[in-house]
Design a protein around this motif. Structure first.
Motif, mmCIF file in Angstrom:
data_model
loop_
_atom_site.group_PDB
_atom_site.id
_atom_site.type_symbol
_atom_site.label_atom_id
_atom_site.label_comp_id
_atom_site.label_asym_id
_atom_site.label_seq_id
_atom_site.Cartn_x
_atom_site.Cartn_y
_atom_site.Cartn_z
ATOM 1 N N ALA A 19 -17.547 1.840 -24.080
ATOM 2 C CA ALA A 19 -18.323 1.047 -23.122
ATOM 3 C C ALA A 19 -18.395 1.763 -21.780
ATOM 4 O O ALA A 19 -19.455 1.820 -21.139
ATOM 5 C CB ALA A 19 -17.705 -0.339 -22.960
ATOM 6 N N GLY A 20 -17.268 2.322 -21.349
ATOM 7 C CA GLY A 20 -17.254 3.053 -20.091
ATOM 8 C C GLY A 20 -18.172 4.251 -20.093
ATOM 9 O O GLY A 20 -18.896 4.516 -19.117
ATOM 10 N N ILE A 21 -18.166 4.992 -21.188
ATOM 11 C CA ILE A 21 -19.064 6.145 -21.328
ATOM 12 C C ILE A 21 -20.520 5.702 -21.214
ATOM 13 O O ILE A 21 -21.330 6.328 -20.522
ATOM 14 C CB ILE A 21 -18.826 6.853 -22.682
ATOM 15 C CG1 ILE A 21 -17.445 7.503 -22.708
ATOM 16 C CG2 ILE A 21 -19.913 7.901 -22.937
ATOM 17 C CD1 ILE A 21 -17.067 8.087 -24.053
ATOM 18 N N SER A 22 -20.842 4.623 -21.893
ATOM 19 C CA SER A 22 -22.215 4.121 -21.889
ATOM 20 C C SER A 22 -22.637 3.669 -20.498
ATOM 21 O O SER A 22 -23.775 3.892 -20.082
ATOM 22 C CB SER A 22 -22.349 2.958 -22.883
ATOM 23 O OG SER A 22 -21.999 3.368 -24.187
ATOM 24 N N PHE A 23 -21.732 3.038 -19.765
ATOM 25 C CA PHE A 23 -22.025 2.619 -18.395
ATOM 26 C C PHE A 23 -22.355 3.834 -17.525
ATOM 27 O O PHE A 23 -23.335 3.826 -16.767
ATOM 28 C CB PHE A 23 -20.830 1.868 -17.799
ATOM 29 C CG PHE A 23 -20.844 0.389 -18.069
ATOM 30 C CD1 PHE A 23 -21.032 -0.100 -19.357
ATOM 31 C CD2 PHE A 23 -20.646 -0.520 -17.056
ATOM 32 C CE1 PHE A 23 -21.038 -1.460 -19.613
ATOM 33 C CE2 PHE A 23 -20.650 -1.891 -17.293
ATOM 34 C CZ PHE A 23 -20.850 -2.360 -18.579
ATOM 35 N N GLY A 30 -24.082 10.332 -12.877
ATOM 36 C CA GLY A 30 -23.058 11.268 -13.300
ATOM 37 C C GLY A 30 -22.256 10.669 -14.432
ATOM 38 O O GLY A 30 -22.340 9.474 -14.692
ATOM 39 N N GLN A 31 -21.500 11.502 -15.101
ATOM 40 C CA GLN A 31 -20.690 11.029 -16.205
ATOM 41 C C GLN A 31 -19.436 11.878 -16.298
ATOM 42 O O GLN A 31 -19.249 12.786 -15.492
ATOM 43 C CB GLN A 31 -21.476 11.091 -17.523
ATOM 44 C CG GLN A 31 -22.039 12.457 -17.875
ATOM 45 C CD GLN A 31 -23.290 12.782 -17.115
ATOM 46 O OE1 GLN A 31 -24.163 11.930 -16.955
ATOM 47 N NE2 GLN A 31 -23.400 14.011 -16.645
ATOM 48 N N PRO A 172 -24.866 16.608 -11.848
ATOM 49 C CA PRO A 172 -25.003 15.447 -10.949
ATOM 50 C C PRO A 172 -23.762 15.312 -10.078
ATOM 51 O O PRO A 172 -22.638 15.528 -10.544
ATOM 52 C CB PRO A 172 -25.149 14.271 -11.917
ATOM 53 C CG PRO A 172 -25.617 14.881 -13.198
ATOM 54 C CD PRO A 172 -24.982 16.230 -13.267
ATOM 55 N N ILE A 173 -23.947 14.956 -8.824
ATOM 56 C CA ILE A 173 -22.837 14.862 -7.894
ATOM 57 C C ILE A 173 -21.797 13.852 -8.357
ATOM 58 O O ILE A 173 -20.599 13.995 -8.117
ATOM 59 C CB ILE A 173 -23.355 14.488 -6.483
ATOM 60 C CG1 ILE A 173 -22.217 14.578 -5.457
ATOM 61 C CG2 ILE A 173 -23.970 13.096 -6.497
ATOM 62 C CD1 ILE A 173 -21.659 15.969 -5.281
ATOM 63 N N GLY A 174 -22.261 12.807 -9.077
ATOM 64 C CA GLY A 174 -21.334 11.793 -9.560
ATOM 65 C C GLY A 174 -20.331 12.335 -10.558
ATOM 66 O O GLY A 174 -19.228 11.784 -10.700
ATOM 67 N N THR A 175 -20.687 13.433 -11.247
ATOM 68 C CA THR A 175 -19.773 14.024 -12.212
ATOM 69 C C THR A 175 -18.501 14.523 -11.527
ATOM 70 O O THR A 175 -17.402 14.411 -12.075
ATOM 71 C CB THR A 175 -20.464 15.187 -12.953
ATOM 72 O OG1 THR A 175 -21.570 14.677 -13.698
ATOM 73 C CG2 THR A 175 -19.506 15.878 -13.918
ATOM 74 N N PHE A 176 -18.643 15.040 -10.325
ATOM 75 C CA PHE A 176 -17.474 15.520 -9.594
ATOM 76 C C PHE A 176 -16.603 14.356 -9.135
ATOM 77 O O PHE A 176 -15.372 14.474 -9.060
ATOM 78 C CB PHE A 176 -17.921 16.362 -8.398
ATOM 79 C CG PHE A 176 -18.598 17.639 -8.789
ATOM 80 C CD1 PHE A 176 -17.860 18.737 -9.208
ATOM 81 C CD2 PHE A 176 -19.987 17.736 -8.773
ATOM 82 C CE1 PHE A 176 -18.478 19.917 -9.583
ATOM 83 C CE2 PHE A 176 -20.612 18.910 -9.146
ATOM 84 C CZ PHE A 176 -19.869 20.004 -9.549
#
Length: 209
Positions: A19-23, A30-31, A172-176
């Protein structure tokens, strides 16, 4: 009863992780590092995210075997196959139930996704069943180089970011943000739930007459 409790812990943690991955993926901000690899492979090879995950799992488990020389790491392939099959379903479910067409919604998905992933990983590794390929890599690095989970996960995720950058030419910056926050969260939560979950799994219920 103990085996049943272990299975419950495992399934609960595993589903929270997916579920977290999907969110995170749905947020588009980012992921997690390895999910970035799967998305990059998916886009280039025109495969579903689940299929890209399946293909990547075999390679990661091969690395785990090289690090540990333990064939038991391949037991994680079963979990990885299940994850590959479920991720596309969960992605469809999250995108259907939570339209991500606004910034607040995407921020909610992104933040919640990180928390859910950390909780899911921390819970299901307590069951001591085969982990998925990514967590198998984390544990293999920890075992091989005598590092704690936080440092081991950081090494694995950093490698994934490099692979994603090579394939997709962008991160994506969110990945960091996920990279620096997920590892401490996993360590923090694991340290606090390991004993309660162990007590739950091993507790014997006595009937009163």
């Amino acid at each position: 009863m103990t085996k049943l409790k272990r299975m419950v812990v495992y399934l609960v943690g595993f589903n929270i992780l997916i579920a977290g991955i999907s969110f995170l993926v749905t947020s588009t901000y980012g992921q997690s590092a390895w999910d970035g690899v799967y998305l990059a492979v998916s886009n280039i090879a025109l495969l579903s995210v689940g299929m890209a995950t399946f293909i990547s799992a075999a390679s990661i488990l091969a690395v785990c075997y090289i690090l540990t020389k333990d064939w038991h790491v391949f037991l994680s392939f079963v979990t990885s196959v299940v994850q590959s099959l479920l991720i596309d379903f969960y992605l469809f479910l999250v995108k259907t139930l939570i339209p991500s067409d606004s910034i607040p919604t995407r921020l909610f998905l992104f933040t919640t996704g990180i928390i859910l992933m950390a909780i899911g990983i921390s819970i299901y590794i307590q069951a001591k069943y085969p982990t998925n390929h990514v967590d198998c890599l984390m544990l293999s690095i920890s075992k091989r180089f005598k590092l704690n989970l936080r440092k081991s996960k950081l090494i694995g995720d950093s490698s994934a970011i490099l692979i994603t950058l090579i394939i997709a030419n962008r991160i994506p910056i969110g990945t960091f943000i996920v990279l620096v926050s997920l590892s401490p969260l996993v360590q923090f939560i694991s340290d606090r739930i390991s004993k309660p979950i162990s007590n739950f799994i091993n507790r014997t219920n006595y009937s009163r007459y």
